[in-house]
Each structure stands twice: as C-alpha cells, then as structure tokens.
Design a protein around this motif. Structure first.
Motif, short mmCIF file in Angstrom:
data_model
loop_
_atom_site.label_atom_id
_atom_site.label_comp_id
_atom_site.label_asym_id
_atom_site.label_seq_id
_atom_site.Cartn_x
_atom_site.Cartn_y
_atom_site.Cartn_z
N ALA A 95 -1.58 32.37 21.04
CA ALA A 95 -1.20 33.50 20.19
C ALA A 95 -2.00 33.50 18.90
O ALA A 95 -2.44 34.56 18.42
CB ALA A 95 0.30 33.44 19.88
N ALA A 96 -2.23 32.32 18.32
CA ALA A 96 -2.99 32.22 17.08
C ALA A 96 -4.44 32.65 17.27
O ALA A 96 -5.04 33.28 16.38
CB ALA A 96 -2.93 30.79 16.54
N ILE A 97 -5.03 32.32 18.41
CA ILE A 97 -6.40 32.76 18.69
C ILE A 97 -6.48 34.28 18.67
O ILE A 97 -7.40 34.86 18.08
CB ILE A 97 -6.86 32.22 20.06
CG1 ILE A 97 -7.10 30.71 19.99
CG2 ILE A 97 -8.13 32.93 20.53
CD1 ILE A 97 -7.45 30.08 21.33
N ILE A 98 -5.52 34.92 19.31
CA ILE A 98 -5.51 36.38 19.36
C ILE A 98 -5.34 36.96 17.96
O ILE A 98 -6.07 37.88 17.56
CB ILE A 98 -4.39 36.87 20.30
CG1 ILE A 98 -4.69 36.43 21.74
CG2 ILE A 98 -4.25 38.39 20.22
CD1 ILE A 98 -3.54 36.67 22.70
N VAL A 99 -4.40 36.42 17.20
CA VAL A 99 -4.15 36.93 15.84
C VAL A 99 -5.38 36.75 14.96
O VAL A 99 -5.80 37.68 14.25
CB VAL A 99 -2.94 36.20 15.21
CG1 VAL A 99 -2.84 36.51 13.71
CG2 VAL A 99 -1.66 36.60 15.91
N THR A 100 -6.00 35.57 14.99
CA THR A 100 -7.17 35.31 14.15
C THR A 100 -8.33 36.21 14.55
O THR A 100 -9.01 36.79 13.68
CB THR A 100 -7.58 33.84 14.27
OG1 THR A 100 -6.53 33.02 13.77
CG2 THR A 100 -8.86 33.57 13.47
N THR A 101 -8.59 36.33 15.84
CA THR A 101 -9.70 37.16 16.31
C THR A 101 -9.53 38.61 15.90
O THR A 101 -10.47 39.24 15.38
CB THR A 101 -9.83 37.06 17.84
OG1 THR A 101 -10.05 35.69 18.20
CG2 THR A 101 -11.00 37.90 18.35
N LEU A 102 -8.35 39.14 16.09
CA LEU A 102 -8.10 40.54 15.74
C LEU A 102 -8.18 40.75 14.23
O LEU A 102 -8.71 41.76 13.75
CB LEU A 102 -6.73 40.97 16.25
CG LEU A 102 -6.56 41.05 17.78
CD1 LEU A 102 -5.13 41.43 18.14
CD2 LEU A 102 -7.55 42.04 18.37
N THR A 103 -7.69 39.79 13.46
CA THR A 103 -7.67 39.94 12.00
C THR A 103 -9.07 39.93 11.41
O THR A 103 -9.41 40.80 10.59
CB THR A 103 -6.82 38.82 11.36
OG1 THR A 103 -5.50 38.88 11.87
CG2 THR A 103 -6.80 38.98 9.85
N ASP A 118 -17.15 32.63 23.07
CA ASP A 118 -16.55 31.53 22.33
C ASP A 118 -15.03 31.68 22.24
O ASP A 118 -14.29 30.69 22.33
CB ASP A 118 -17.14 31.44 20.92
CG ASP A 118 -18.55 30.88 20.92
OD1 ASP A 118 -19.12 30.71 22.02
OD2 ASP A 118 -19.10 30.62 19.84
N VAL A 119 -14.59 32.93 22.05
CA VAL A 119 -13.15 33.17 21.97
C VAL A 119 -12.47 32.74 23.27
O VAL A 119 -11.44 32.04 23.26
CB VAL A 119 -12.86 34.66 21.68
CG1 VAL A 119 -11.35 34.93 21.76
CG2 VAL A 119 -13.40 35.06 20.32
N VAL A 120 -13.05 33.13 24.39
CA VAL A 120 -12.47 32.77 25.69
C VAL A 120 -12.46 31.25 25.88
O VAL A 120 -11.46 30.67 26.31
CB VAL A 120 -13.25 33.45 26.83
CG1 VAL A 120 -12.79 32.93 28.19
CG2 VAL A 120 -13.08 34.96 26.76
N ILE A 137 -13.07 29.22 16.86
CA ILE A 137 -12.88 30.54 16.25
C ILE A 137 -12.03 30.42 14.99
O ILE A 137 -11.84 31.40 14.27
CB ILE A 137 -12.26 31.54 17.24
CG1 ILE A 137 -10.83 31.12 17.61
CG2 ILE A 137 -13.10 31.69 18.48
CD1 ILE A 137 -9.78 31.97 17.06
N GLU A 138 -11.57 29.22 14.70
CA GLU A 138 -10.82 28.92 13.47
C GLU A 138 -11.20 27.50 13.07
O GLU A 138 -11.11 26.58 13.88
CB GLU A 138 -9.33 29.06 13.76
CG GLU A 138 -8.39 28.33 12.84
CD GLU A 138 -8.48 28.81 11.41
OE1 GLU A 138 -9.10 28.09 10.61
OE2 GLU A 138 -7.93 29.88 11.11
#
Length: 359
Positions: A95-103, A118-120, A137-138
C-alpha cells in the motif's frame, strides 16, 4: 526446544511500541529537517535540526532482534514464522508503494520518481539483490531488505534446530561483519566482488544491532544471561569498528531504553500519543520520506510557505496517511492472512490463535 527458565509468557510490551514510535518520529524529522536540506535546501531555515535522528533505524534493528527471537520461541513450525512476518510486512508495504508512487507523480517532483519497472520490482522487497537492479522507490526501504536477510538467517537456524546454539551463531555473525569490514577497509571498495557487495554490504554492517536485541531477550528470559551480556559487549565493540561514534551512542541508548522497559521502569512511555505513534510507526516509516519531501518542496516553491509550516504540514499529512494505512490496510490484512493460515492448518482457536500478535 527446551522450556525457558524465565517468564512463561512474553505478552506484547506497550513500551516497545512506544520506543518504535519515538524512533520512527526521529527518523521522519531528520529526513524533513536535515536530509531534505542536504538534497534540496530550504527556502527558509527550519526552526531546528535533528542531525542524528536517523539513528532511530538502529533502534528498530535492536527491537527486531528482540522480537524476532521471541516470535521464533513461540512458533511451532517454520511456516508459522513465515506467515507471521509476511502478514506483518507486505500488505502495508505494498500500500505504501502505491501511495508514494502516486504522490510523487501527482506533485510532479522528478527527483523522487522511479520508472515503472523499478516500482514493480519494489513489490518483492528484494530490489537490492544484485540480479534485480532496481532503485528503492522510497529511500527508507533499504532497512526492510536488511530485515529480510535477518529473518532468513533466523528462520534457517530455527528450521535446522540450531537456535539452542544461538550464542555461537551470534559470535559467527559478528565475526562475519568484521571480516567484511576488513576486506573493504584493507582490500578496497568492492573487495568481495560487486555482486556480493550489492547484495550483502548493507546487511553485514547492521548485524551487531540485531545481535544486541537477541542478547537483551536472552537476558530478559534468563537464558544464559552472562553469556548474553558478553555477546552484547562484543557487539558494541564490533560497532565501534564498523561505524562512526554516533552509532555506538545509538546502541547504548537502545540498551538503556531496553533496560528501563524490561525492568518495569518505563511506565512513563505508556502515554496514549506514544502508543499511537508506535501503532502507526511501520506505515509512517514507509510513507513519510519521498512523498513528504516532495510535498515540502511544492509548498515552499509553489505556495511560498516557510520551511517550518511546510514541514509541519508534511508531518501532519504523513501521520494521517500512516494512520489510515495502519487501521484500514495493514492490520485488517494481517488478521485475514493469519486467520486464513490458521484455518488452513486446521488448528484455529479464537482463544489461542496459531500465531500470536507479533511485536
């Protein structure tokens, strides 16, 4: 596994949650106040700096050493431990990956954006393996990779029935850390080969902190406490070789905090705000960094806000997002996975679940 001579049960320790919360907040403030300034510079100076707050990561590692050994003491089967750790780490992480990527894309800060490949790959949590060349990604995710290797090592010992010889393996781990350091120090960077360096370099540097956590657990449970104390001292000596002095200070602070907690003198940590911070600390750690800095940058450059107001806004936003992720994603997913596993094993009992709540 032999019965412990210490306390018969090890209930969840609220003070450890509070320590987690304090450590997470220290890391967040350092990233916003100091690390951000290093990378981008503040339009105006913040009210204060917290130069060593990121040593809260080492407190996390000490806590992990304590808690993971405790979790293995409770586990009956290797899969118990695997499911416990998977359900604790991965749902909130995804969930954090999705939130960070979108933000970072929504705020249009290219510095923090990563290609979709890289995200995947980050979803595996193994992106630092030499054969999976992907950036985090973070920036804070490197610690999860280190934790995974620690889990793998402890699981191997548990599966092979070698935890009863844990002292020997802790000393072996410290020796491996020193050998790694000696090769890099005297043989030059990449002495062990770049593939090994990429895969294991971070791990060997942090082993002493996990060792301290396990030693503290052994002392708490009265399992060869004198030997455990000697191993903790050996780990401290190892840290003085591997790291700058501030890391030694972090280890001593962690030991002192544990001494207060485990001797019942840390009741002052049982404050609702600290317990809350501890509850959301994992999600807060996962979402605060790149997304928070990107928000600070936009608030300063586009809205003209001061550094202090921008940092405060990013902190509040991170706390809110972390709370939502903890209670709507992380904890519900953890319960579902553990109940499904217990049902699969055919031994689910509401009064005595297959996997006790991990620290």
């Amino acid at each position: 596994m032999h019965a412990s001579t210490g306390p018969s049960t090890t209930p969840r320790v609220a003070e450890l949650d509070a320590l987690r919360g304090i450590a997470a907040l220290a890391v967040v403030l350092t990233h916003y106040l100091d690390r951000y300034d290093e990378l981008h510079g503040h339009v105006t100076d913040p009210l204060f700096y917290l130069p060593w707050g990121d040593r809260g990561v080492q407190l996390f590692f000490v806590i992990s050493g304590f808690v993971i050994f405790m979790t293995l003491q409770r586990a009956r089967h290797p899969m118990d431990f695997i499911v416990s750790r998977f359900s604790r780490l991965y749902p909130g992480y995804w969930a954090a990956i999705i939130v960070t990527t979108l933000t970072v894309h929504a705020l249009d800060v290219a510095y923090y954006q990563r290609p979709m490949q890289d995200v995947v790959l980050n979803f595996t949590m193994l992106q630092k393996l030499s054969f999976i060349p992907a950036d985090d990604i973070e920036g804070a995710y490197w610690t999860l990779y280190v934790e995974l290797w620690f889990y793998a090592g402890m699981l191997a010992l548990f599966t092979l029935g070698l935890l009863r010889h844990i002292e020997a393996f802790l000393l072996l781990g410290l020796s491996a850390s020193l050998a790694w350091w000696a090769g890099e120090e005297w043989g030059g960077a990449g002495f062990w080969g770049w593939n090994l360096t990429t895969t294991f370099g971070l791990v060997f540097n942090q082993i002493p902190f996990f060792v301290i956590g396990i030693g503290l657990y052994r002392i708490y449970m009265q399992e060869r406490p004198r030997m455990a104390l000697l191993i903790i001292l050996a780990a401290l000596a190892c840290i003085t070789v591997l790291h700058p002095l501030e890391y030694v200070g972090a280890a001593l602070v962690a030991i002192g905090a544990f001494a207060l907690v485990l001797t019942g003198r840390a009741g002052f940590l049982r404050q609702p705000v600290l317990i809350w911070l501890g509850a959301i600390s994992y999600s807060l750690y996962l979402v605060h960094n790149f997304a928070g800095r990107a928000l600070i940058l936009r608030l300063q450059e586009d809205a003209g806000w001061s550094a202090n107001v921008s940092i405060a806004a990013a902190l509040v936003a991170s706390l809110i997002v972390a709370t939502v992720l903890t209670y709507l994603v992380e904890r519900p997913a953890q319960r579902v996975i553990r109940l499904a596993y217990a049902h699969w094993r055919g031994r689910f009992n509401r009064k005595q679940p297959a996997i006790t709540e991990a620290q």
